[in-house]
Design a protein around this motif. Structure first.
Motif, PDB file in Angstrom:
ATOM      1  N   PHE A  84       0.576  -1.439  -0.236  1.00  0.00           N
ATOM      2  CA  PHE A  84       0.441   0.079   0.075  1.00  0.00           C
ATOM      3  C   PHE A  84       0.824   1.328   0.224  1.00  0.00           C
ATOM      4  O   PHE A  84       0.156   2.505  -0.100  1.00  0.00           O
ATOM      5  N   TYR A  85       2.183   1.132  -0.362  1.00  0.00           N
ATOM      6  CA  TYR A  85       2.942   2.572  -0.089  1.00  0.00           C
ATOM      7  C   TYR A  85       2.945   2.974  -0.892  1.00  0.00           C
ATOM      8  O   TYR A  85       2.701   4.465  -0.897  1.00  0.00           O
ATOM      9  N   ILE A  86       2.913   3.282  -2.292  1.00  0.00           N
ATOM     10  CA  ILE A  86       3.453   4.081  -2.840  1.00  0.00           C
ATOM     11  C   ILE A  86       1.904   4.277  -3.004  1.00  0.00           C
ATOM     12  O   ILE A  86       1.988   5.427  -3.890  1.00  0.00           O
ATOM     13  N   LEU A  87       0.504   3.302  -3.949  1.00  0.00           N
ATOM     14  CA  LEU A  87      -0.591   4.424  -3.310  1.00  0.00           C
ATOM     15  C   LEU A  87      -1.149   4.523  -2.836  1.00  0.00           C
ATOM     16  O   LEU A  87      -1.329   6.146  -2.582  1.00  0.00           O
ATOM     17  N   THR A  88      -1.039   5.085  -1.061  1.00  0.00           N
ATOM     18  CA  THR A  88      -1.114   6.090  -0.398  1.00  0.00           C
ATOM     19  C   THR A  88      -0.542   7.050  -0.319  1.00  0.00           C
ATOM     20  O   THR A  88      -0.676   7.774  -0.003  1.00  0.00           O
ATOM     21  N   ARG A  89       0.910   6.869  -0.425  1.00  0.00           N
ATOM     22  CA  ARG A  89       2.138   7.813  -0.367  1.00  0.00           C
ATOM     23  C   ARG A  89       1.842   9.202  -1.776  1.00  0.00           C
ATOM     24  O   ARG A  89       1.681  10.203  -1.357  1.00  0.00           O
ATOM     25  N   TYR A  90       1.380   8.239  -3.119  1.00  0.00           N
ATOM     26  CA  TYR A  90       0.989   8.754  -3.735  1.00  0.00           C
ATOM     27  C   TYR A  90      -0.103   8.384  -4.803  1.00  0.00           C
ATOM     28  O   TYR A  90       0.622   7.035  -5.397  1.00  0.00           O
ATOM     29  N   PRO A  91      -1.021   8.561  -4.312  1.00  0.00           N
ATOM     30  CA  PRO A  91      -1.796   8.843  -5.077  1.00  0.00           C
ATOM     31  C   PRO A  91      -2.162   8.242  -6.688  1.00  0.00           C
ATOM     32  O   PRO A  91      -3.760   7.661  -7.423  1.00  0.00           O
ATOM     33  N   ASP A  92      -1.825   8.561  -7.316  1.00  0.00           N
ATOM     34  CA  ASP A  92      -1.969   9.130  -8.338  1.00  0.00           C
ATOM     35  C   ASP A  92      -1.472   8.726  -9.318  1.00  0.00           C
ATOM     36  O   ASP A  92      -0.877   9.044 -10.588  1.00  0.00           O
ATOM     37  N   ALA A  93       0.383   8.153  -8.914  1.00  0.00           N
ATOM     38  CA  ALA A  93       1.421   7.468  -9.202  1.00  0.00           C
ATOM     39  C   ALA A  93       1.117   6.672 -10.692  1.00  0.00           C
ATOM     40  O   ALA A  93       2.046   6.694 -11.449  1.00  0.00           O
ATOM     41  N   LEU A  94       0.291   5.494  -9.538  1.00  0.00           N
ATOM     42  CA  LEU A  94       0.044   4.605 -10.663  1.00  0.00           C
ATOM     43  C   LEU A  94      -1.225   3.749 -10.613  1.00  0.00           C
ATOM     44  O   LEU A  94      -1.271   2.256  -9.528  1.00  0.00           O
ATOM     45  N   PRO A  95      -1.658   4.235 -11.724  1.00  0.00           N
ATOM     46  CA  PRO A  95      -3.041   4.245 -11.422  1.00  0.00           C
ATOM     47  C   PRO A  95      -2.856   2.250 -11.400  1.00  0.00           C
ATOM     48  O   PRO A  95      -2.305   1.804 -12.884  1.00  0.00           O
ATOM     49  N   GLY A  96      -4.406   1.370 -11.036  1.00  0.00           N
ATOM     50  CA  GLY A  96      -4.038   0.434 -11.548  1.00  0.00           C
ATOM     51  C   GLY A  96      -2.973  -0.720 -10.962  1.00  0.00           C
ATOM     52  O   GLY A  96      -2.986  -1.105 -11.116  1.00  0.00           O
ATOM     53  N   ALA A  97      -1.940  -0.213 -10.073  1.00  0.00           N
ATOM     54  CA  ALA A  97      -1.489  -0.808  -9.982  1.00  0.00           C
ATOM     55  C   ALA A  97      -0.789  -1.658  -8.594  1.00  0.00           C
ATOM     56  O   ALA A  97      -0.406  -3.276  -8.847  1.00  0.00           O
ATOM     57  N   LEU A  98      -2.525  -1.775  -7.796  1.00  0.00           N
ATOM     58  CA  LEU A  98      -2.632  -3.346  -7.182  1.00  0.00           C
ATOM     59  C   LEU A  98      -3.682  -4.210  -8.358  1.00  0.00           C
ATOM     60  O   LEU A  98      -4.607  -3.879  -8.813  1.00  0.00           O
ATOM     61  N   PRO A  99      -2.817  -5.537  -8.422  1.00  0.00           N
ATOM     62  CA  PRO A  99      -3.604  -5.689  -9.240  1.00  0.00           C
ATOM     63  C   PRO A  99      -4.652  -7.032  -8.766  1.00  0.00           C
ATOM     64  O   PRO A  99      -5.528  -7.249  -9.745  1.00  0.00           O
ATOM     65  N   GLU A 100      -5.187  -7.005  -7.699  1.00  0.00           N
ATOM     66  CA  GLU A 100      -6.321  -6.918  -6.730  1.00  0.00           C
ATOM     67  C   GLU A 100      -7.411  -5.764  -7.278  1.00  0.00           C
ATOM     68  O   GLU A 100      -8.744  -6.127  -7.034  1.00  0.00           O
ATOM     69  N   GLY A 101      -6.967  -4.849  -7.502  1.00  0.00           N
ATOM     70  CA  GLY A 101      -7.726  -3.742  -8.074  1.00  0.00           C
ATOM     71  C   GLY A 101      -7.938  -2.589  -6.419  1.00  0.00           C
ATOM     72  O   GLY A 101      -6.074  -2.825  -6.057  1.00  0.00           O
ATOM     73  N   LEU A 102      -8.473  -1.326  -6.187  1.00  0.00           N
ATOM     74  CA  LEU A 102      -8.712  -0.945  -5.014  1.00  0.00           C
ATOM     75  C   LEU A 102      -8.851  -2.110  -4.052  1.00  0.00           C
ATOM     76  O   LEU A 102      -9.192  -2.191  -3.887  1.00  0.00           O
ATOM     77  N   SER A 103      -7.410  -0.554  -2.686  1.00  0.00           N
ATOM     78  CA  SER A 103      -8.118  -1.634  -1.308  1.00  0.00           C
ATOM     79  C   SER A 103      -9.900  -1.252  -0.336  1.00  0.00           C
ATOM     80  O   SER A 103     -10.544  -0.143  -1.610  1.00  0.00           O
ATOM     81  N   ASP A 104     -10.350  -2.619  -0.484  1.00  0.00           N
ATOM     82  CA  ASP A 104     -11.544  -1.739   0.361  1.00  0.00           C
ATOM     83  C   ASP A 104     -11.308  -1.318   2.144  1.00  0.00           C
ATOM     84  O   ASP A 104      -9.890  -1.885   2.522  1.00  0.00           O
ATOM     85  N   ALA A 105     -12.380  -1.091   3.011  1.00  0.00           N
ATOM     86  CA  ALA A 105     -12.401  -1.079   4.255  1.00  0.00           C
ATOM     87  C   ALA A 105     -11.713  -2.591   4.966  1.00  0.00           C
ATOM     88  O   ALA A 105     -10.822  -2.509   5.787  1.00  0.00           O
TER      89      ALA A 105
END
Length: 62
Positions: free
Chosen positions: A13-34
């Motif tokens: 979660f580091y890159i996506l939470t630190r740089y939310p627009d850096a890598l769209p679709g970076a998590l292969p399973e999609g966006l994190s949920d609750a």
């Protein structure tokens, strides 16, 4: 849970939470949920508690 696995869980979660627009679709399973967020938060708290205990052990053993 093994420490290495716990850190790897948070690392996902580091890159996506630190740089939310850096890598769209970076998590292969999609966006994190609750549930993912709760698991990451619990893991971070467990790691922090262990680190605080280690620091306390080291500073009190001097």
């Amino acid at each position: 849970m093994e420490e290495r696995f716990e850190v790897q869980l948070l690392d996902r979660f580091y890159i996506l939470t630190r740089y939310p627009d850096a890598l769209p679709g970076a998590l292969p399973e999609g966006l994190s949920d609750a549930q993912d967020a709760q698991e990451a938060l619990t893991t971070a708290r467990n790691i922090l508690a262990r680190v605080e205990q280690l620091v306390q052990d080291v500073t009190h053993n001097d």
